[in-house]
Scaffold this motif. Structure first.
Motif, short mmCIF file in Angstrom:
data_model
loop_
_atom_site.label_atom_id
_atom_site.label_comp_id
_atom_site.label_asym_id
_atom_site.label_seq_id
_atom_site.Cartn_x
_atom_site.Cartn_y
_atom_site.Cartn_z
N THR A 1 0.47 -1.02 -0.11
CA THR A 1 -0.15 -0.03 0.18
C THR A 1 0.20 1.16 0.10
N TRP A 2 2.15 1.36 -0.49
CA TRP A 2 3.39 2.60 -0.74
C TRP A 2 3.67 2.37 -2.49
N ALA A 3 3.06 4.08 -2.21
CA ALA A 3 3.61 4.06 -4.14
C ALA A 3 4.82 3.81 -4.00
N PRO A 4 4.79 2.68 -5.50
CA PRO A 4 5.93 2.64 -5.87
C PRO A 4 7.34 3.52 -6.01
N HIS B 1 -8.11 14.57 9.10
CA HIS B 1 -7.82 13.64 7.71
C HIS B 1 -8.63 14.95 6.32
N SER B 2 -8.56 14.33 5.45
CA SER B 2 -9.26 15.36 4.36
C SER B 2 -8.89 14.87 2.81
N THR B 3 -10.69 14.48 2.28
CA THR B 3 -10.17 13.44 1.26
C THR B 3 -10.50 14.81 -0.10
N ALA B 4 -9.68 15.31 -1.12
CA ALA B 4 -9.74 16.37 -2.12
C ALA B 4 -11.34 16.09 -2.21
N ALA B 5 -12.37 16.41 -3.28
CA ALA B 5 -13.17 16.64 -3.68
C ALA B 5 -13.25 15.59 -4.67
N ASP B 6 -12.23 15.18 -5.80
CA ASP B 6 -12.15 13.85 -6.49
C ASP B 6 -12.08 12.42 -6.36
N GLY B 7 -11.99 13.13 -4.75
CA GLY B 7 -11.44 10.95 -3.56
C GLY B 7 -9.80 10.85 -4.52
N GLN B 8 -9.35 11.49 -5.52
CA GLN B 8 -7.99 10.54 -5.69
C GLN B 8 -7.11 10.89 -5.11
N SER B 9 -7.44 12.26 -3.55
CA SER B 9 -5.76 12.17 -3.43
C SER B 9 -6.49 12.52 -1.60
N GLY B 10 -5.82 12.37 -0.68
CA GLY B 10 -6.29 12.90 0.46
C GLY B 10 -4.91 13.02 1.33
N GLU B 11 -5.03 13.47 2.59
CA GLU B 11 -3.84 13.29 3.92
C GLU B 11 -4.90 13.16 5.46
N VAL B 12 -4.09 12.63 5.86
CA VAL B 12 -4.61 11.89 7.41
C VAL B 12 -3.40 12.34 8.25
N HIS B 13 -3.64 12.97 9.03
CA HIS B 13 -2.91 13.61 10.35
C HIS B 13 -2.94 12.41 11.47
N PHE B 14 -2.40 12.46 11.79
CA PHE B 14 -2.18 11.61 13.47
C PHE B 14 -0.91 10.76 13.85
N ALA C 1 0.39 12.77 6.52
CA ALA C 1 0.72 11.20 5.50
C ALA C 1 0.10 11.88 4.37
N GLU C 2 0.34 11.96 3.29
CA GLU C 2 -0.39 12.30 2.06
C GLU C 2 -0.64 10.97 1.47
N MET C 3 -1.59 10.85 0.60
CA MET C 3 -2.27 9.27 0.33
C MET C 3 -2.71 9.82 -1.31
N ARG C 4 -2.76 8.76 -2.23
CA ARG C 4 -3.33 9.26 -3.94
C ARG C 4 -4.15 8.46 -4.12
N LYS C 5 -4.67 7.73 -4.91
CA LYS C 5 -5.69 6.72 -5.42
C LYS C 5 -5.23 6.45 -6.45
N GLY C 6 -5.01 4.79 -6.68
CA GLY C 6 -4.03 4.46 -7.81
C GLY C 6 -5.44 3.03 -8.10
#
Length: 163
Positions: free
Chosen positions: A72-75, A100-113, A131-136
């Motif tokens: 689940t880690w970006a390559p 936490h937040s998710t972009a309006a298009d649901g393709q990326s977001g962030e989590v603070h923990f 942490a920054e995430m993106r949809k794969g």
């Protein structure tokens, strides 16, 4: 591409958790929470939101499911391994999602923990991460983590690291 092990190959910690509460702190049963996303789960690698991904990755660390953490880690930012051979692993004790937040298009977001662990030397360790995430393909992936530099990370007591 990383292969995800079948349920029968999972560490004992995951199978014993399936009847207990999820390590992520959601208050839900593991089998109904992060267990569905971890290796061998019914929705393996399918965490749909940044928060679900962060919670499931924390649970994977707590259960010793390294294959899930790496998968689940970006390559482009994935390490080759999580721990050096013989390196002592911390015992993960608590996760608190601070935001936490998710972009309006649901393709990326962030989590603070904040995550708290006990080290091999019986010290308490706390990490606060953005942490920054993106949809794969079909799932979210961790892209980048950063920690504030102004925060102490270790202490002698749980109270010191959980402030």
């Amino acid at each position: 591409m990383l292969l995800v092990p079948k349920a029968k190959n999972l560490p004992k910690a995951k199978s014993s958790l399936s009847v207990g509460l999820c390590p992520c702190g959601s208050g839900r049963r593991f089998a109904d929470c992060c267990g569905v996303y971890l290796s061998g789960g019914s929705q393996a690698l399918g965490a749909p939101t940044p928060e679900a991904l962060m919670r499931s990755r924390y649970s994977a660390y707590a259960c010793g499911d390294d294959a899930y953490v790496l998968a689940t880690w970006a390559p482009e930012t994935r390490p080759s391994r999580l721990f050096e051979p013989g390196e002592a692993r911390p015992k993960w004790m608590k996760l608190k999602v601070l935001g936490h937040s998710t972009a309006a298009d649901g393709q990326s977001g962030e989590v603070h923990f904040r995550a708290v662990a006990r080290t091999a030397h019986s010290k308490w360790k706390s990490i606060r991460i953005f942490a920054e995430m993106r949809k794969g393909i079909g799932s979210m992936f961790l892209v980048k983590c950063s920690a504030p530099e102004d925060e102490p990370q270790c202490g002698e007591s749980l109270d010191e690291v959980c402030r």
